[in-house]
Design a protein around this motif. Structure first.
Motif, PDB file in Angstrom:
ATOM      1  N   ILE A   1     -15.779  12.136  16.543  1.00  0.00           N
ATOM      2  CA  ILE A   1     -14.806  13.230  16.537  1.00  0.00           C
ATOM      3  C   ILE A   1     -14.934  14.081  17.787  1.00  0.00           C
ATOM      4  O   ILE A   1     -13.934  14.426  18.415  1.00  0.00           O
ATOM      5  CB  ILE A   1     -14.961  14.062  15.250  1.00  0.00           C
TER       6      ILE A   1
ATOM      7  N   ASN B   1     -13.695  12.091  21.130  1.00  0.00           N
ATOM      8  CA  ASN B   1     -12.521  11.246  20.934  1.00  0.00           C
ATOM      9  C   ASN B   1     -11.738  10.978  22.213  1.00  0.00           C
ATOM     10  O   ASN B   1     -11.283   9.867  22.435  1.00  0.00           O
ATOM     11  CB  ASN B   1     -11.627  11.791  19.819  1.00  0.00           C
TER      12      ASN B   1
ATOM     13  N   LYS C   1      -8.190   8.255  18.549  1.00  0.00           N
ATOM     14  CA  LYS C   1      -7.287   9.237  17.964  1.00  0.00           C
ATOM     15  C   LYS C   1      -7.861   9.639  16.617  1.00  0.00           C
ATOM     16  O   LYS C   1      -8.118   8.787  15.760  1.00  0.00           O
ATOM     17  CB  LYS C   1      -5.896   8.634  17.794  1.00  0.00           C
ATOM     18  N   VAL C   2      -8.123  10.923  16.456  1.00  0.00           N
ATOM     19  CA  VAL C   2      -8.623  11.449  15.189  1.00  0.00           C
ATOM     20  C   VAL C   2      -7.519  12.301  14.583  1.00  0.00           C
ATOM     21  O   VAL C   2      -6.993  13.187  15.239  1.00  0.00           O
ATOM     22  CB  VAL C   2      -9.900  12.310  15.408  1.00  0.00           C
ATOM     23  N   HIS C   3      -7.135  11.991  13.353  1.00  0.00           N
ATOM     24  CA  HIS C   3      -6.122  12.805  12.698  1.00  0.00           C
ATOM     25  C   HIS C   3      -6.401  12.874  11.203  1.00  0.00           C
ATOM     26  O   HIS C   3      -7.221  12.130  10.672  1.00  0.00           O
ATOM     27  CB  HIS C   3      -4.710  12.265  12.971  1.00  0.00           C
ATOM     28  N   ASN C   4      -5.739  13.815  10.571  1.00  0.00           N
ATOM     29  CA  ASN C   4      -5.883  14.044   9.150  1.00  0.00           C
ATOM     30  C   ASN C   4      -4.706  13.421   8.424  1.00  0.00           C
ATOM     31  O   ASN C   4      -3.565  13.638   8.813  1.00  0.00           O
ATOM     32  CB  ASN C   4      -5.937  15.541   8.875  1.00  0.00           C
TER      33      ASN C   4
ATOM     34  N   THR D   1      -9.937  12.296   6.986  1.00  0.00           N
ATOM     35  CA  THR D   1     -10.044  12.143   8.428  1.00  0.00           C
ATOM     36  C   THR D   1      -9.953  10.665   8.772  1.00  0.00           C
ATOM     37  O   THR D   1     -10.705   9.850   8.250  1.00  0.00           O
ATOM     38  CB  THR D   1     -11.371  12.713   8.949  1.00  0.00           C
TER      39      THR D   1
ATOM     40  N   ILE E   1      -9.967   7.905  11.903  1.00  0.00           N
ATOM     41  CA  ILE E   1     -10.356   7.688  13.293  1.00  0.00           C
ATOM     42  C   ILE E   1      -9.807   6.328  13.717  1.00  0.00           C
ATOM     43  O   ILE E   1     -10.246   5.295  13.226  1.00  0.00           O
ATOM     44  CB  ILE E   1     -11.887   7.735  13.470  1.00  0.00           C
TER      45      ILE E   1
ATOM     46  N   CYS F   1      -9.661   3.553  16.309  1.00  0.00           N
ATOM     47  CA  CYS F   1     -10.500   3.065  17.405  1.00  0.00           C
ATOM     48  C   CYS F   1      -9.819   1.989  18.240  1.00  0.00           C
ATOM     49  O   CYS F   1     -10.463   1.360  19.061  1.00  0.00           O
ATOM     50  CB  CYS F   1     -11.805   2.497  16.840  1.00  0.00           C
TER      51      CYS F   1
END
Length: 71
Positions: free
Chosen positions: A25, A28, A34-37, A42, A44, A46
């Motif tokens: 996180i 990133n 890309k890290v998103h909710n 969460t 991730i 890759c």
């Protein structure tokens, strides 16, 4: 070799992987992730919708191993 198991075990893959996930996180952009909710979870990415890379792959494999092995 059998390892002792207890609810308080320090060899918990989930507990050992958590710092690696936090590294994902915090790094990133450098790792091209890309890290998103999504629905309170969460996510991730890759390499599905982002470039990712070797370093991201190594860190991903380390997380999958729960920090219990060196990749």
């Amino acid at each position: 070799m059998f390892l002792p198991h207890s609810p308080q075990s320090k060899l918990s893959p989930n507990n050992l992987a958590f710092p690696l996930v936090m590294e994902f996180i915090s790094r990133n952009e450098l790792l091209r992730l890309k890290v998103h909710n999504q629905n309170g979870t969460t996510v991730i990415d890759c390499g599905v919708h982002v470039p990712g890379g070797w370093e991201a792959g190594i860190l991903f494999a380390s997380v999958c191993l729960g920090g219990l092995a060196q990749v």
